[in-house]
Design an enzyme around this catalytic site. Structure first.
Site, PDB file in Angstrom:
ATOM      1  N   ARG A  48       0.821  -1.216   0.000  1.00  0.00           N
ATOM      2  CA  ARG A  48       0.000   0.000   0.000  1.00  0.00           C
ATOM      3  C   ARG A  48       0.846   1.252   0.000  1.00  0.00           C
ATOM      4  O   ARG A  48       0.552   2.210  -0.724  1.00  0.00           O
ATOM      5  CB  ARG A  48      -0.954  -0.036   1.202  1.00  0.00           C
ATOM      6  CG  ARG A  48      -2.108  -0.993   0.985  1.00  0.00           C
ATOM      7  CD  ARG A  48      -2.863  -1.329   2.255  1.00  0.00           C
ATOM      8  NE  ARG A  48      -3.862  -2.351   1.950  1.00  0.00           N
ATOM      9  CZ  ARG A  48      -4.374  -3.206   2.826  1.00  0.00           C
ATOM     10  NH1 ARG A  48      -3.982  -3.168   4.085  1.00  0.00           N
ATOM     11  NH2 ARG A  48      -5.262  -4.104   2.451  1.00  0.00           N
ATOM     12  N   PHE A  63      -6.379  -2.557  -6.552  1.00  0.00           N
ATOM     13  CA  PHE A  63      -5.141  -3.181  -6.070  1.00  0.00           C
ATOM     14  C   PHE A  63      -4.972  -3.053  -4.559  1.00  0.00           C
ATOM     15  O   PHE A  63      -5.410  -2.073  -3.958  1.00  0.00           O
ATOM     16  CB  PHE A  63      -3.937  -2.476  -6.706  1.00  0.00           C
ATOM     17  CG  PHE A  63      -3.463  -3.062  -8.011  1.00  0.00           C
ATOM     18  CD1 PHE A  63      -3.783  -4.346  -8.394  1.00  0.00           C
ATOM     19  CD2 PHE A  63      -2.642  -2.313  -8.837  1.00  0.00           C
ATOM     20  CE1 PHE A  63      -3.315  -4.871  -9.589  1.00  0.00           C
ATOM     21  CE2 PHE A  63      -2.169  -2.822 -10.030  1.00  0.00           C
ATOM     22  CZ  PHE A  63      -2.508  -4.100 -10.407  1.00  0.00           C
ATOM     23  N   GLU A  64      -4.268  -4.027  -3.972  1.00  0.00           N
ATOM     24  CA  GLU A  64      -3.843  -3.971  -2.564  1.00  0.00           C
ATOM     25  C   GLU A  64      -5.012  -3.754  -1.598  1.00  0.00           C
ATOM     26  O   GLU A  64      -4.907  -3.047  -0.607  1.00  0.00           O
ATOM     27  CB  GLU A  64      -2.793  -2.864  -2.351  1.00  0.00           C
ATOM     28  CG  GLU A  64      -1.653  -2.834  -3.338  1.00  0.00           C
ATOM     29  CD  GLU A  64      -0.736  -4.051  -3.226  1.00  0.00           C
ATOM     30  OE1 GLU A  64      -0.999  -4.923  -2.393  1.00  0.00           O
ATOM     31  OE2 GLU A  64       0.237  -4.126  -3.981  1.00  0.00           O
ATOM     32  N   GLY A  65      -6.125  -4.381  -1.910  1.00  0.00           N
ATOM     33  CA  GLY A  65      -7.349  -4.162  -1.132  1.00  0.00           C
ATOM     34  C   GLY A  65      -8.104  -2.992  -1.719  1.00  0.00           C
ATOM     35  O   GLY A  65      -7.538  -1.917  -1.923  1.00  0.00           O
TER      36      GLY A  65
END
Length: 599
Positions: free
Chosen positions: A270, A408-410
């Site tokens: 993140r 992306f990334e959650g």
């Protein structure tokens, strides 16, 4: 650590404490604190992307993965793949600011940036942190040079954001030497050409666990390439595991502890993604400035039009705030890691614990950065107008490529829930004195107006606005907590609105502190552009917090209580608005004259 220039440039604070405590300019790390080594590594990365990657853009976008692999190998020769790998395994073991700077500087072509980041981040870091000595020795030297490429397989078609609900299963063989894996993974970056995969599944249907699987493992198949809206030149494929035999030596970490790997790795992903979004926004704005200066309409350059200048000002201000957010966050992480003996037993777990301390700041950076980039690329395309919709111009690809970052990334929705939920969880456990701070604010607002603290300097009003948005955020959080208590986590819209308030507190304070630090070294004249952008950003931040707090109050109160709380909100939100038109013209004029984003 091999590279530790940030250790004296920032201080170590508890994660989330920005919501409760004031900071001083000297407490934070900013881009102006980059060392000569930082700047040289950034220049090396920019030169690599400009001279090596961009000339091959058409081939990369056409999914010629031999080109992508060759470029990753070249990046490895320059040391750009090794920033987070320990020296003992062929790495550079640099600080996190350096690692983020590389990610930011690699952002000219998103498709390649995705391949690079998936390899160096979520692909390599699980082994760095959780691998046995034998696993590290076997894989990390190859990954650090680009001889092998890594991928990370967490998502499934039915459990993308709900990672713990995965259906892929592993069963220990009768002889105890292998696990037999069955299931599918979806949307796996680098899958089309990766050599090593970190794959998550449930042992015996219950114990969430990670495995290292090499590409040629029997029973392991890579599915066809997905054809995507953006980042078309990156590889995205499903994985199929059909009685896939994985040696017990390839279990990564502990059986049943895979969630530690999954979630801790995402914190790094993140903050790197947030930094990369800043780089992508800067690239887009620079294209827009050049085009606006050259394009004429009604007898003059469109860069002279007020509504074009407004877009340039909003974009430049977003980049300035993004830089402040990114490197404040990453500087705190480096400060927290400064005294870790990386050669000691259990060092990896201690590093993860200290990075996890800033989970909320990493989620803020990811959400804020991805949405700032979307704003910028939208403005860039609009400035290009019809040409922006044509493939041969840079706006079209940047617009498409940007959209994935909010997934992306959650997803940003998940990360908003993390921001508020993480803070509330810490408050309930007593790790963060959020509840006493909320009570203090509630008592204060019920007691009536008090005289505001007098400040001096060009940002006096913005300091008062920061104090006000903190109070608004705590007031809204207190009202929501009183209404829902432990059930607040089920009220996602309210959690999201509170996350937006929390985010803007962090972003606004980061801007103010960066600018105050610039004033100390350059004086008011030298910091003129930074002052203007901070004042411009403060106006937006205040509007966001006021609107979000109003949304929360309307949802949690009614009748006389609603009227009372709205009166308090109006009192807390009282301020004199800045002349954002004049500020915007000043900001735009500066970048137009320079021909690029610059202070």
């Amino acid at each position: 650590m091999a590279t530790t220039p940030t250790q004296t440039a920032a201080k170590h604070f508890r994660g989330g404490s920005f919501l409760l405590e004031d900071r001083r300019p000297e407490d934070i790390f900013t881009p102006e604190d980059f060392t000569e080594e930082h700047r040289q590594i950034a220049k090396t990365t920019v030169d690599f992307t400009t001279n090596e990657v961009m000339p091959m853009a058409e081939e990369i976008e056409a999914k010629h993965f031999d080109v992508t692999r060759a470029l990753l190998r070249k990046a490895g020769e320059l040391g750009l793949l090794a920033a987070d790998v320990p020296e003992a395994y062929g790495g550079m073991e640099m600080d996190k600011v350096t690692s983020a700077l590389i990610a930011e500087s690699m952002s000219q072509l998103a498709s390649f940036s995705v391949a690079f980041s998936a390899h160096t981040g979520i692909g390599t870091l699980p082994i760095v942190w959780y691998g046995t000595a034998a696993q590290k020795q076997k894989y990390l030297p190859k990954l650090a040079t680009g001889e092998w490429i890594a991928a990370y397989a967490l998502s499934e078609s039915s459990s993308a954001s709900d990672a713990m609900n995965c259906r892929t299963r592993a069963v220990l063989s009768a002889d105890g030497k292998h696990y037999i894996l069955n299931g599918e993974k979806m949307w796996i970056s680098n899958a089309g050409f990766a050599d090593l995969f970190t794959v998550f599944c449930k042992v015996e249907g219950e114990k969430f666990t990670a495995f290292l699987i090499e590409r040629n493992t029997p029973g392991f198949t890579v599915g066809p390439e997905e054809h995507k809206l953006g980042i078309r030149g990156s590889s995205t494929c499903p994985l199929i595991l059909a009685d896939c035999k994985v040696a017990v030596e390839n279990v990564l970490g502990d059986i049943g502890k895979g969630h530690h790997i999954a979630f801790n790795i995402l914190n790094i992903g993140r903050f790197k993604l947030g930094a990369a979004c800043v780089g992508g926004a800067r690239n887009g704005l620079n294209h827009a400035i050049g085009y606006a200066k050259e394009r004429t309409a009604f007898g003059k350059s469109i860069s002279e039009f007020g509504l074009i200048q407004e877009k340039l000002a909003q974009s430049a201000t977003g980049i300035y705030a993004g830089e402040a957010l990114a490197y404040r966050t990453i500087g705190m992480i480096d400060a927290a890691l400064a005294d870790v003996d990386t050669t000691a037993e259990g060092a990896s777990r201690e590093i993860q614990k200290r990075i996890e301390e800033y989970a909320v700041e990493c989620s803020i950076l990811k959400v804020w950065g991805s949405e700032m980039l979307d704003m910028v690329v939208d403005h860039v395309l609009q400035i290009y107008a019809g040409y922006g919709y044509v493939e041969e111009y840079p706006a079209e690809r940047a617009y498409r490529d940007s959209r994935i970052n909010r997934i992306f990334e959650g997803t940003n929705e998940i990360n908003r829930l993390i921001i508020t939920g993480w803070l509330m969880k810490r408050a309930m456990s007593g790790q963060l004195p959020l509840l006493p701070a909320i009570k203090k604010i509630m008592d204060e607002v019920m007691a009536g107006p008090v005289a505001a603290e007098e400040r001096q300097g060009p940002l006096a009003s913005e300091h008062q606005m920061l104090s006000a948005v903190r109070k608004l955020t705590l007031f809204a959080a207190g009202a929501a907590s009183q209404k829902y208590m432990q059930a607040l986590a089920d009220q996602q819209e309210i959690m999201g609105a509170l996350a937006d308030c929390i985010t803007e507190v962090y972003a606004l304070e980061s801007c103010i502190l960066r600018t105050e630090k610039l004033r100390q070294t350059r004086g008011d004249a030298g910091a003129k552009q930074a002052i203007a952008m901070t004042r411009y950003y403060a106006a937006k931040a205040f509007e966001t917090v006021e609107s979000s707090a109003r949304k929360v109050i309307a949802a949690v109160a009614e009748g006389d209580m609603f009227r009372t709380q709205m009166a308090i909100l109006r009192r807390l939100a009282k301020h004199e608005p800045a002349n954002t038109i004049a500020l915007g013209r000043q900001i735009a004029g500066h970048v137009i004259a320079a021909g690029r984003y610059t202070l």
